[in-house]
Design a protein around this motif. Sequence first.
Motif, PDB file in Angstrom:
ATOM      1  N   TYR A  83      80.404  65.213  -7.592  1.00 20.64           N
ATOM      2  CA  TYR A  83      79.381  65.552  -8.575  1.00 20.64           C
ATOM      3  C   TYR A  83      79.852  65.009  -9.915  1.00 20.64           C
ATOM      4  CZ  TYR A  83      76.731  68.484  -5.425  1.00 20.64           C
ATOM      5  OH  TYR A  83      75.954  68.921  -4.387  1.00 20.64           O
ATOM      6  N   VAL A  84      78.917  64.767 -10.809  1.00 26.78           N
ATOM      7  CA  VAL A  84      79.236  64.183 -12.109  1.00 26.78           C
ATOM      8  C   VAL A  84      79.437  65.294 -13.142  1.00 26.78           C
ATOM      9  CG1 VAL A  84      78.403  62.683 -13.956  1.00 26.78           C
ATOM     10  CG2 VAL A  84      77.992  62.063 -11.562  1.00 26.78           C
ATOM     11  N   GLY A  85      80.630  65.303 -13.742  1.00 28.64           N
ATOM     12  CA  GLY A  85      80.925  66.214 -14.834  1.00 28.64           C
ATOM     13  C   GLY A  85      80.630  67.663 -14.527  1.00 28.64           C
ATOM     14  N   THR A  86      79.983  68.316 -15.494  1.00 25.12           N
ATOM     15  CA  THR A  86      79.733  69.750 -15.409  1.00 25.12           C
ATOM     16  C   THR A  86      78.678  70.119 -14.376  1.00 25.12           C
ATOM     17  OG1 THR A  86      78.147  69.596 -17.226  1.00 25.12           O
ATOM     18  CG2 THR A  86      80.445  70.144 -17.798  1.00 25.12           C
ATOM     19  N   ASP A  87      78.054  69.143 -13.718  1.00 27.65           N
ATOM     20  CA  ASP A  87      77.136  69.462 -12.614  1.00 27.65           C
ATOM     21  C   ASP A  87      77.847  70.289 -11.544  1.00 27.65           C
ATOM     22  OD1 ASP A  87      75.150  68.044 -13.880  1.00 27.65           O
ATOM     23  OD2 ASP A  87      75.038  66.448 -12.378  1.00 27.65           O
ATOM     24  N   ALA A  88      79.153  70.107 -11.422  1.00 25.54           N
ATOM     25  CA  ALA A  88      79.925  70.828 -10.410  1.00 25.54           C
ATOM     26  C   ALA A  88      79.844  72.340 -10.612  1.00 25.54           C
ATOM     27  CB  ALA A  88      81.384  70.375 -10.434  1.00 25.54           C
ATOM     28  N   THR A  89      79.634  72.790 -11.841  1.00 24.97           N
ATOM     29  CA  THR A  89      79.616  74.230 -12.106  1.00 24.97           C
ATOM     30  C   THR A  89      78.376  74.911 -11.551  1.00 24.97           C
ATOM     31  OG1 THR A  89      78.596  73.965 -14.283  1.00 24.97           O
ATOM     32  CG2 THR A  89      81.022  73.957 -14.191  1.00 24.97           C
TER      33      THR A  89
END
Length: 173
Positions: A83-89
Amino acid sequence: SQEEKLAQVKSTDRGAAIGIGKYWAAGANVRISFIGGTPAQREQVQRVSREWTQHANLNFVFTELADSDVRVAFDVNGGSWSYVGTDATAIPATAPTMNLAWTERSNILHEFGHVLGLIEEHQNPNAGVKWNIPLVLKELSGPPNLWPEAVIQQRVLKVYPPKLLGEYRPFDP
């Protein structure tokens, strides 16, 4: 939706780690855990991924699954992706947000670039790539990828809108 989940995260104490667009806030501690993997694979990922922290103003903190922002799996049949950047959260806490089918240095660095918020260069909103879409669909839907059209659209043809990335750098051909 993913945007709603990100908004929920931003409203918590963990939201302080989220910056603009898909980027982590400057100086953030990005918490990373593992789903599976051998001790050697885990050590390799920790050692290599930290190379990014020499160039980016954030820290990688390796922790237990329940406390993590990024969760690295090692499914050899699942390809390598992140996932890209803060999308993982916004992904459920027990699900991987990255898979490393290969743990070579270049692959680890590539996928952890996505963790930082970097996208594939051909998806840069400043790129202006003119695809031969029928040919791309034909080539990537066949061996060795065997990707369905939706995956090709997401991984290759999609261009990220600037509003999702914040101010993004010029295209690097």
